[in-house]
Design an enzyme around this catalytic site. Structure first.
Site, PDB file in Angstrom:
ATOM      1  N   GLY A   1      -6.670 -26.516  -2.015  1.00 28.44           N
ATOM      2  CA  GLY A   1      -7.954 -26.722  -2.666  1.00 28.44           C
ATOM      3  C   GLY A   1      -9.044 -27.261  -1.768  1.00 28.44           C
TER       4      GLY A   1
ATOM      5  N   ASP B   1       0.458  -7.678   1.548  1.00 30.13           N
ATOM      6  CA  ASP B   1       0.721  -6.246   1.617  1.00 30.13           C
ATOM      7  C   ASP B   1       2.219  -5.961   1.679  1.00 30.13           C
ATOM      8  OD1 ASP B   1       0.285  -3.547   1.652  1.00 30.13           O
ATOM      9  OD2 ASP B   1      -0.298  -3.436   3.757  1.00 30.13           O
TER      10      ASP B   1
ATOM     11  N   SER C   1       4.587   2.812   7.826  1.00 30.86           N
ATOM     12  CA  SER C   1       4.314   1.632   7.008  1.00 30.86           C
ATOM     13  C   SER C   1       5.534   1.256   6.178  1.00 30.86           C
ATOM     14  CB  SER C   1       3.125   1.892   6.081  1.00 30.86           C
ATOM     15  OG  SER C   1       1.936   2.008   6.811  1.00 30.86           O
TER      16      SER C   1
ATOM     17  N   HIS D   1       0.817  -1.216   0.000  1.00 31.09           N
ATOM     18  CA  HIS D   1       0.000   0.000   0.000  1.00 31.09           C
ATOM     19  C   HIS D   1       0.853   1.268   0.000  1.00 31.09           C
ATOM     20  CE1 HIS D   1       0.423  -0.209   4.523  1.00 31.09           C
ATOM     21  NE2 HIS D   1       0.460   1.103   4.375  1.00 31.09           N
TER      22      HIS D   1
END
Length: 487
Positions: free
Chosen positions: A292, A159, A236, A129
């Site tokens: 799966g 992220d 961040s 981000h």
């Protein structure tokens, strides 16, 4: 002479006694003097060690400026001559009313950690981000040097993003630690550029481990380290470090109603980022392993109904057809307890472990099936994009969850004791179960003419491979109906 010695001794004892008395009574000067004499060396030692940690880490944490160029539609400006004298060209009135598309520069900031240098290529780890969609990236080093950065690749599911810049000059590279050794109560330091104040160093402790969630529905492919070291916007992508000056996490988000630090900061464990770093450097993309299945951490209802009380693991509700799970023989109703001899505590751990494993390799899955422990060998494949998985419910077998009917459920739904023992919970739209007509709240009374008296009965009959066709007798709104599924 002896008398003088005696008086001197009495005086010394009196002073010592008085000093002790004053200290015991809380005299501030005596306490301060005592602390200064007894504790200052320890505080100075602690301060020097903190300085050394800061001096080691700060040079490897960078300040990142980013610019996103976005296009927006804006209304056409009014022509003043047209306003006063009217439309000069009526034929183009509709054309004049069309909005224009203009480019806007959106500036942002964040932090990053220099994690590797190879020749003249220097790699900086940050958050997706922060830099994942940036059109322009500028990397500012602690010593004042500035470089133009380019995006190597991004990992939106965790992220994370990797930026690189070029230089043959020496660049300080961070030492990456082992986040599996982190414990609650450990001293921690957060390093970054909150609100643009570069090279900020804050201290605190590790408040909690294994946190999940995150803003904007962050993927569960990673857990988080929680810290009370001050983290604010701009931190961040910065580093969370231990007392050895090793990076143990990448600061990612905060929980706050005000937008500022309230002591709830969250970092991606560095062990969860190491594979991302390697993958992005080698190929520019990240590939996750895929099993799966549809699963969950079982409730007490399921644990009790499957005789799994007191055990930790992940319960398999459905299996995607032709998936690695299906090919290995994993079945609905199986309970995953380990992956390659590593115990599993929850479904979140299965997701994170499978995501961290390399595709196209085989791993051992420990399961409990109908009360028996077994080991399956599963060869993982590459995980598809999330939207493709979500759109593949037609191949999700059977595509429904099943729960035991407890006394509490009987009371809430006003069911008599003979109504049944197993109920359909959720049914995935488009799945084989949905197509066959199953709906939430259906009470399963029989499977292939066998009476169902509990969850273990249900899955034992459901997984019976002697027949491809499964015939269910279910009760819906006090009426019995027959539904069928074909494997």
């Amino acid at each position: 002479m002896n008398q003088k010695k005696t008086l001197a001794t009495i005086l010394i004892l009196t002073l010592l006694t008085a000093g002790t008395f004053l200290f015991a009574q809380g005299d501030g000067y005596s306490r301060a003097l005592y602390n200064q004499q007894q504790e200052t060396p320890a505080l100075a030692l602690q301060q020097n060690e903190t300085r050394q940690i800061a001096q080691k880490v700060l040079p490897s944490v960078v300040y990142i400026d980013v610019v996103d160029i976005v296009q927006k539609q804006v209304a056409n400006p009014i022509n003043p001559f047209q306003f006063f004298f009217g439309q000069q060209n009526p034929g183009s009135q509709q054309e004049q009313a069309q909005p224009q598309t203009k480019e806007f520069r959106q500036e942002g900031l964040g932090s990053g950690v220099i994690v590797r240098q190879s020749g003249n290529q220097v790699y900086v780890l940050t958050n997706n981000h922060v830099a994942g969609n940036a059109d322009e990236i500028t990397v500012h080093l602690y010593d004042g040097r500035t470089f133009t950065g380019t995006l190597v690749g991004a990992d939106p599911r965790k992220d994370l993003a990797l930026v690189k810049f070029e230089t043959y000059e020496d660049v300080p590279v961070a030492e990456l630690g082992d986040s599996s050794n982190v414990q609650v109560g450990d001293i921690a330091f957060a390093v970054g550029s909150p609100f643009g104040f570069s090279s900020t160093f804050t201290s605190g402790i590790i408040s909690a481990l294994g946190r999940t969630g995150g803003p904007d529905g962050n993927s569960s492919l990673t857990d988080y380290i929680q810290t009370d070291a001050a983290i604010n916007p701009g931190n961040s992508g910065g580093a969370l470090v231990n007392i050895e000056g090793q990076v143990i996490g990448i600061n990612t988000w905060i929980a706050s109603q005000s937008g500022g630090s309230i002591g709830l900061g969250f970092s991606i464990p560095i062990n969860n980022a190491k594979k991302t770093i390697d993958d992005l450097i080698s190929s520019g993309k990240v590939e996750y392993g895929w099993l799966g299945i549809s699963m969950g951490t079982p409730s007490d209802n399921i644990l009790n109904g499957m005789d799994l009380t007191g055990r930790n693991g992940a319960f398999v509700f459905s299996v995607y057809q032709d998936s690695p799970a299906a090919k290995s023989g994993l079945l609905p109703g199986d309970f995953i307890v380990s992956i390659d001899n590593r115990n599993i505590a929850s479904s979140e751990e299965v997701i994170q472990q499978v995501a961290s494993l390399a595709p196209d390799k085989t791993y051992r899955f420990g399961i409990v099936r109908d009360g028996r422990e077994e080991t399956l060998r599963v060869r993982l494949t590459v995980r598809a994009p999330e939207d493709e998985i979500q759109a593949n419910t037609a191949h999700l077998w059977p595509g429904m969850t099943v729960v035991g009917i407890t006394d509490e459920i009987r009371t809430q739904l006003n069911l008599d004791n003979g109504a049944g023992s197993v109920m359909i919970g959720a049914v995935a739209d488009g799945s084989p179960a949905y197509t066959a007509g199953f709906r939430s709240g259906d009470i399963v009374r029989q499977v292939n003419n066998s009476r169902i008296s509990g969850l273990r009965d249900f899955y034992r009959e459901f997984n019976n491979t002697k027949t491809k066709e499964l015939i269910f007798k279910v009760n819906r709104q006090q009426s019995d109906i027959i539904l069928g599924l074909v494997r």
